[in-house]
Design an enzyme around this catalytic site. Structure first.
Site, PDB file in Angstrom:
ATOM      1  N   PRO A  84     -13.352  -5.469 -33.203  1.00  0.00           N
ATOM      2  CA  PRO A  84     -12.882  -6.073 -34.452  1.00  0.00           C
ATOM      3  C   PRO A  84     -11.470  -5.659 -34.858  1.00  0.00           C
ATOM      4  CG  PRO A  84     -15.124  -5.272 -34.712  1.00  0.00           C
ATOM      5  CD  PRO A  84     -14.670  -4.849 -33.348  1.00  0.00           C
ATOM      6  N   ASN A  85     -10.730  -6.640 -35.320  1.00  0.00           N
ATOM      7  CA  ASN A  85      -9.385  -6.482 -35.894  1.00  0.00           C
ATOM      8  C   ASN A  85      -8.292  -6.170 -34.885  1.00  0.00           C
ATOM      9  OD1 ASN A  85     -10.105  -6.905 -38.698  1.00  0.00           O
ATOM     10  ND2 ASN A  85     -11.225  -4.973 -38.523  1.00  0.00           N
ATOM     11  N   ARG A  87      -0.953  -5.656 -37.761  1.00  0.00           N
ATOM     12  CA  ARG A  87      -1.859  -4.748 -38.467  1.00  0.00           C
ATOM     13  C   ARG A  87      -1.315  -3.319 -38.452  1.00  0.00           C
ATOM     14  NH1 ARG A  87      -7.505  -2.537 -35.969  1.00  0.00           N
ATOM     15  NH2 ARG A  87      -8.234  -1.483 -37.858  1.00  0.00           N
ATOM     16  N   TYR A 144      -0.745   1.491 -35.438  1.00  0.00           N
ATOM     17  CA  TYR A 144      -1.253   0.911 -34.184  1.00  0.00           C
ATOM     18  C   TYR A 144      -0.146   0.401 -33.254  1.00  0.00           C
ATOM     19  CZ  TYR A 144      -5.680   1.189 -36.671  1.00  0.00           C
ATOM     20  OH  TYR A 144      -6.778   1.656 -37.354  1.00  0.00           O
ATOM     21  N   ASN A 146     -11.752  -0.683 -26.379  1.00  0.00           N
ATOM     22  CA  ASN A 146     -11.391  -0.150 -27.686  1.00  0.00           C
ATOM     23  C   ASN A 146     -12.344  -0.843 -28.651  1.00  0.00           C
ATOM     24  OD1 ASN A 146     -10.428   0.498 -30.175  1.00  0.00           O
ATOM     25  ND2 ASN A 146      -8.263   0.225 -29.658  1.00  0.00           N
ATOM     26  N   ALA A 203     -13.526  -0.197 -35.193  1.00  0.00           N
ATOM     27  CA  ALA A 203     -14.393   0.582 -36.083  1.00  0.00           C
ATOM     28  C   ALA A 203     -15.842   0.650 -35.590  1.00  0.00           C
ATOM     29  CB  ALA A 203     -14.337   0.003 -37.496  1.00  0.00           C
ATOM     30  N   HIS A 237     -17.427   3.905 -34.649  1.00  0.00           N
ATOM     31  CA  HIS A 237     -17.903   4.883 -35.624  1.00  0.00           C
ATOM     32  C   HIS A 237     -19.354   4.661 -36.054  1.00  0.00           C
ATOM     33  CE1 HIS A 237     -13.738   5.810 -35.582  1.00  0.00           C
ATOM     34  NE2 HIS A 237     -13.378   4.695 -36.217  1.00  0.00           N
ATOM     35  N   GLU A 275     -13.147   4.732 -23.000  1.00  0.00           N
ATOM     36  CA  GLU A 275     -12.910   4.304 -24.400  1.00  0.00           C
ATOM     37  C   GLU A 275     -11.467   4.648 -24.769  1.00  0.00           C
ATOM     38  OE1 GLU A 275     -16.042   5.263 -27.107  1.00  0.00           O
ATOM     39  OE2 GLU A 275     -14.671   5.586 -28.796  1.00  0.00           O
ATOM     40  N   HIS A 304      -8.560   4.578 -27.974  1.00  0.00           N
ATOM     41  CA  HIS A 304      -8.126   4.344 -29.359  1.00  0.00           C
ATOM     42  C   HIS A 304      -6.614   4.490 -29.395  1.00  0.00           C
ATOM     43  CE1 HIS A 304     -12.173   4.252 -30.895  1.00  0.00           C
ATOM     44  NE2 HIS A 304     -12.424   5.252 -30.073  1.00  0.00           N
ATOM     45  N   LEU A 305      -5.967   3.516 -29.996  1.00  0.00           N
ATOM     46  CA  LEU A 305      -4.510   3.563 -30.084  1.00  0.00           C
ATOM     47  C   LEU A 305      -4.062   4.764 -30.914  1.00  0.00           C
ATOM     48  CD1 LEU A 305      -4.260  -0.220 -30.751  1.00  0.00           C
ATOM     49  CD2 LEU A 305      -2.976   0.874 -28.921  1.00  0.00           C
ATOM     50  N   ARG A 349      -7.169  11.339 -38.567  1.00  0.00           N
ATOM     51  CA  ARG A 349      -7.176  10.355 -39.664  1.00  0.00           C
ATOM     52  C   ARG A 349      -8.358  10.609 -40.605  1.00  0.00           C
ATOM     53  NH1 ARG A 349      -6.613   4.589 -37.317  1.00  0.00           N
ATOM     54  NH2 ARG A 349      -6.203   4.164 -39.530  1.00  0.00           N
TER      55      ARG A 349
END
Ligand code: DQA
Length: 158
Positions: A9-10, A17, A22, A72, A75, A78, A96, A98-99, A105
């Site tokens: 998503p996203n 974004r 990112y 990736n 969310a 999580h 996996e 993540h940028l 964070r």
């Protein structure tokens, strides 16, 4: 050898974004970079993006004969237990990405439900993390397929 490149998503709006978090590359830019690196490895990349957990699960199930995947999950990392189960059932190699450095964070991003069942996790390297994941995954798959990498620092042909 076939490797899936899955974005959750996203990630379809990368570039617009929060570029300060990112990066300014679009998803198409990243897919292109990974595709070019994959070509050097002699690997085919099959990109897929969805904003829907079920659609990603369907894709992973349909493509279960692929040798590996780089995901990736956005969310979903999580809290996406169904996605985690689908990944666990996927027999190939799994990385996996993540940028952003999720551990630096908000607290809800520190917990990754998908990470424990992956072969490796890369976070915080921006778009370069995808290349790092591919460069680790391909020799790992070659070893699994009984074709040991020539050396520990195997490189793609250029
Ligand atoms: C992300 C990190 C996640 O926490 C977030 O929800 C994303 C992107 C990353 O690439 O840094 O969508 O996976």
């Amino acid at each position: 050898m076939k490797v899936l490149l899955i974005s959750g998503p996203n990630l379809n709006i990368l570039g617009q974004r929060q570029p300060e978090i990112y990066g300014s590359q679009t998803l198409a830019d990243i897919e292109d970079l990974v595709g070019k690196r994959a070509e050097e490895w002699g690997v085919t990349i099959r990109p897929y993006q969805s904003n829907h957990e079920g659609a990603i699960i369907d894709f992973i199930q349909q493509e279960r004969s692929a040798d590996g995947l780089i995901i990736n999950p956005g969310a979903l990392s999580h809290y996406g237990y169904s996605l985690r189960d689908a990944l666990e059932a996927f027999p190939g190699g799994k990385m996996e990405v993540h940028l952003s450095n999720v551990h630096a964070r908000e607290e809800f991003r520190h917990h990754l439900v998908t990470a424990p069942i992956m072969d490796g996790v890369v976070a915080g390297l921006g778009w370069r993390g995808y290349l790092a994941a591919l460069d680790a995954l391909v020799p790992m798959l070659q070893e699994r397929n009984g074709r040991p990498s020539e050396s520990e620092d195997a490189q793609p042909d250029s």
